[in-house]
Design a protein around this motif. Structure first.
Motif, PDB file in Angstrom:
ATOM      1  N   ILE A 119       1.008  -1.054  -0.011  1.00 59.22           N
ATOM      2  CA  ILE A 119       0.004   0.081   0.034  1.00 59.22           C
ATOM      3  C   ILE A 119       0.990   1.220   0.086  1.00 59.22           C
ATOM      4  CG2 ILE A 119      -2.065  -1.047   1.240  1.00 59.22           C
ATOM      5  CD1 ILE A 119      -1.078   0.285   3.706  1.00 59.22           C
ATOM      6  N   VAL A 120       0.391   2.194  -0.424  1.00 57.44           N
ATOM      7  CA  VAL A 120       1.013   3.765  -0.275  1.00 57.44           C
ATOM      8  C   VAL A 120       0.705   4.348   0.952  1.00 57.44           C
ATOM      9  CG1 VAL A 120       1.154   4.035  -2.738  1.00 57.44           C
ATOM     10  CG2 VAL A 120      -0.860   4.817  -1.399  1.00 57.44           C
ATOM     11  N   ASP A 121       1.705   5.042   1.802  1.00 58.06           N
ATOM     12  CA  ASP A 121       1.417   5.573   3.069  1.00 58.06           C
ATOM     13  C   ASP A 121       0.624   6.638   2.786  1.00 58.06           C
ATOM     14  OD1 ASP A 121       3.095   7.668   1.597  1.00 58.06           O
ATOM     15  OD2 ASP A 121       4.709   7.476   2.953  1.00 58.06           O
ATOM     16  N   CYS A 122      -0.168   7.090   1.953  1.00 59.29           N
ATOM     17  CA  CYS A 122      -0.978   8.376   1.896  1.00 59.29           C
ATOM     18  C   CYS A 122      -2.574   7.954   2.195  1.00 59.29           C
ATOM     19  CB  CYS A 122      -0.770   9.216   0.524  1.00 59.29           C
ATOM     20  SG  CYS A 122      -1.235   8.309  -0.931  1.00 59.29           S
ATOM     21  N   ILE A 123      -2.590   6.937   2.505  1.00 55.40           N
ATOM     22  CA  ILE A 123      -4.183   6.430   2.591  1.00 55.40           C
ATOM     23  C   ILE A 123      -4.636   7.006   3.887  1.00 55.40           C
ATOM     24  CG2 ILE A 123      -3.803   4.758   0.682  1.00 55.40           C
ATOM     25  CD1 ILE A 123      -3.857   2.593   2.701  1.00 55.40           C
ATOM     26  N   GLY A 124      -3.757   7.328   4.792  1.00 49.24           N
ATOM     27  CA  GLY A 124      -4.322   7.700   6.115  1.00 49.24           C
ATOM     28  C   GLY A 124      -4.082   6.544   7.410  1.00 49.24           C
ATOM     29  N   GLU A 125      -3.730   7.087   8.358  1.00 52.93           N
ATOM     30  CA  GLU A 125      -3.421   5.895   9.480  1.00 52.93           C
ATOM     31  C   GLU A 125      -4.474   4.796   9.670  1.00 52.93           C
ATOM     32  OE1 GLU A 125      -2.066   7.898  12.848  1.00 52.93           O
ATOM     33  OE2 GLU A 125      -0.555   9.004  12.083  1.00 52.93           O
ATOM     34  N   GLU A 126      -5.616   5.278   9.586  1.00 52.19           N
ATOM     35  CA  GLU A 126      -6.709   4.421  10.177  1.00 52.19           C
ATOM     36  C   GLU A 126      -7.010   3.192   8.963  1.00 52.19           C
ATOM     37  OE1 GLU A 126     -11.545   4.355  10.694  1.00 52.19           O
ATOM     38  OE2 GLU A 126     -10.506   6.360  10.556  1.00 52.19           O
ATOM     39  N   GLU A 127      -6.714   3.599   7.497  1.00 51.21           N
ATOM     40  CA  GLU A 127      -6.824   2.784   6.602  1.00 51.21           C
ATOM     41  C   GLU A 127      -5.438   1.957   6.511  1.00 51.21           C
ATOM     42  OE1 GLU A 127      -8.814   1.088   3.120  1.00 51.21           O
ATOM     43  OE2 GLU A 127      -9.356   2.050   5.043  1.00 51.21           O
ATOM     44  N   VAL A 128      -4.580   2.479   6.872  1.00 55.16           N
ATOM     45  CA  VAL A 128      -3.265   1.704   6.936  1.00 55.16           C
ATOM     46  C   VAL A 128      -3.190   0.606   7.809  1.00 55.16           C
ATOM     47  CG1 VAL A 128      -0.811   1.722   7.716  1.00 55.16           C
ATOM     48  CG2 VAL A 128      -1.648   3.500   6.099  1.00 55.16           C
TER      49      VAL A 128
END
Length: 332
Positions: free
Chosen positions: A300-309
């Motif tokens: 995943i890319v790190d720009c999707i938000g902490e919750e989604e990560v």
């Protein structure tokens, strides 16, 4: 005044007839009769231009619809054509809708490609002369560009707003390469021992080119170079078969772009042509790789938000597939 000889049949057995050019009253009738005789001799049954000239202007206009029609019924044909147009347009629209499968990914990918053509080099002739790039080097690795086809149309894909990727022009203008063409460009890199890994990636989904990828992978293994496949995980759906056995011994690492923790979020940003089946198929593909001994991971890319990560971490753990979090590329 000019005298013209006519045949007996064309002149209705009246012998020679003189044709006069009149400008006064009654001149039009004689002129028409003369023209009819000439037409009869020439085998032409059309009315003379003089007769057409007597048509009212409204009939000639045909309510603006008879420009592509000729003859005395031009206005009526134009009006009939006008009445047919809504049905024809409706049928055309229906045909277009029937021909459009749920391929949001390919449509958006093509739109992205069109943007590159519009925003590309200022000198189109240079772009036409440039050779297609099948092989390029980045971060010490070999990258392989086999196709521009993709079943997704991801918002964040690097190709959406770029004509090139770190100076490499990856839009293919001369068709997809053969394995021999790819291998030739690899050999053009010189000493291959300096490369540790070759990545099937580029501006498209590599699993569209399974045979080429497998043949090139064999060549790379002969040179001691490991192979990685960057994929959206929809290869089974694309090829309509289980492709995982074909990856065994060919691909050393399969990197599956997860991008989101559930179908709804995935489809919103990735717009798979397979819709819900695209997300579910991706998860099943990763699980199949794991079962059949192919080294696999999600990314995943790190720009999707902490919750989604965190949600993606839980999903990956639930299917026993590791998760790789990579930086979002902001400039290339």
């Amino acid at each position: 005044m000019e005298e013209k000889k006519l045949g007996a049949e064309g002149a209705n057995n009246q012998g020679r007839r003189r044709r006069h050019r009149h400008r006064g009253k009654g001149g039009n009738g004689e002129k028409q009769n003369a023209q009819l005789a000439v037409n009869a001799q020439n085998g032409n049954s059309q009315k003379p231009q003089g007769a057409q000239a007597q048509k009212p202007q409204n009939a000639q206009k045909g309510n603006g619809q008879n420009q592509n029609h000729q003859g005395n019924k031009g206005g009526e044909q134009g009006q009939a054509q006008k009445k047919k147009n809504p049905q024809q347009q409706g049928q055309k629209l229906q045909n277009q809708q029937n021909q459009q499968p749920q391929q949001g990914g390919q449509k958006n990918a093509q739109q992205g490609k069109n943007k590159q053509k519009n925003k590309g080099d200022k000198k189109p002739e240079q772009q036409q002369q440039r050779k297609d790039t099948y092989v390029y080097v980045l971060d010490g690795n070999i990258y392989l560009n086999l196709t521009n086809k993709c079943s997704n149309g991801c918002d964040f894909c690097v190709r959406n707003e770029r004509t090139s990727y770190y100076g490499n022009y990856l839009w293919l203008t001369k068709g997809e390469p053969t394995a021999q063409q790819v291998i030739a460009q690899i050999n053009g890199l010189g000493d291959l021992t300096k490369f540790k890994e070759a990545v099937f990636c580029g501006f498209g989904e590599p699993t569209y080119r399974m045979e080429v990828m497998r043949e090139v992978a064999d060549f790379l293994h002969e040179k001691g170079i490991s192979t990685r496949l960057n994929t959206n995980g929809q290869g089974n759906l694309i090829n309509k078969r289980d492709i995982v056995p074909e990856l065994v011994g060919k691909i050393d690492l399969v990197n599956v772009s997860l991008n989101a923790s559930c179908y709804e979020k995935y489809q919103k940003i990735c717009r798979s042509m397979f819709r819900e089946a695209g997300f579910d198929g991706m998860i099943e593909f990763a699980k199949s790789c794991k079962r059949q001994g192919v080294n696999v991971r999600f990314s995943i890319v790190d720009c999707i938000g902490e919750e989604e990560v965190e949600a993606c971490k839980r999903l990956a753990a639930s299917v026993n597939v590791p998760l790789y979090i990579r930086d979002y590329i902001t400039d290339s």
